[in-house]
Design a protein around this motif. Sequence first.
Motif, PDB file in Angstrom:
ATOM      1  N   CYS A 154       0.840  -1.196   0.000  1.00  0.00           N
ATOM      2  CA  CYS A 154       0.000   0.000   0.000  1.00  0.00           C
ATOM      3  C   CYS A 154       0.875   1.245   0.000  1.00  0.00           C
ATOM      4  O   CYS A 154       1.771   1.360   0.840  1.00  0.00           O
ATOM      5  N   CYS A 173       0.123   3.202   3.715  1.00  0.00           N
ATOM      6  CA  CYS A 173       0.480   2.656   5.029  1.00  0.00           C
ATOM      7  C   CYS A 173       1.672   1.711   4.953  1.00  0.00           C
ATOM      8  O   CYS A 173       2.248   1.372   5.980  1.00  0.00           O
ATOM      9  N   CYS A 195      -6.992   0.459  -0.337  1.00  0.00           N
ATOM     10  CA  CYS A 195      -6.094  -0.329   0.503  1.00  0.00           C
ATOM     11  C   CYS A 195      -6.891  -1.453   1.158  1.00  0.00           C
ATOM     12  O   CYS A 195      -7.958  -1.227   1.719  1.00  0.00           O
ATOM     13  N   CYS A 222      -5.158  -3.828   3.201  1.00  0.00           N
ATOM     14  CA  CYS A 222      -4.232  -4.502   4.111  1.00  0.00           C
ATOM     15  C   CYS A 222      -5.002  -5.033   5.323  1.00  0.00           C
ATOM     16  O   CYS A 222      -6.121  -4.607   5.606  1.00  0.00           O
ATOM     17  N   CYS A 264      -6.151   1.040   5.290  1.00  0.00           N
ATOM     18  CA  CYS A 264      -5.907   2.326   5.941  1.00  0.00           C
ATOM     19  C   CYS A 264      -6.801   3.412   5.373  1.00  0.00           C
ATOM     20  O   CYS A 264      -6.764   4.541   5.834  1.00  0.00           O
TER      21      CYS A 264
END
Length: 108
Positions: free
Chosen positions: A48, A51, A81, A83, A97
């Motif tokens: 990402c 982040c 994102c 994650c 994020c």
Amino acid sequence: MVSDVPTPNTAHSSPLRYEEVTKDEFAELAAKFEFREIIGGYLLRGICPRCGDAMEYFHVDETVRDAQRQTAQKPIIEMVCTCVVAHRGQGPDAHGCGAFWNLSVEEE
Ligand SMILES: [Zn+2]
Ligand SMILES: [Zn+2]
């Protein structure tokens, strides 16, 4: 209710708060994502740009059929994102994020 107890974050020295933001540089950094065409769409894997966490994004390909009548048009993938790190401030259905960006796909 969401409790606001700080959770220890062992993966980062400076965890980011969840925030829905985009920047031009996100798309530039995301151009390095590993890009695979798979059945039904594209799988993008990388880091990402906001982040710095590893993430995967599956894009359902609906554009190709339409694009066939408009040659030389690059599909734009709207990425967010994804994650798995718990960024503070995430909503119950949110992940990642909050960063989002558009990635244009280079087609041969
Ligand atoms: Zn993250
Ligand atoms: Zn992120």
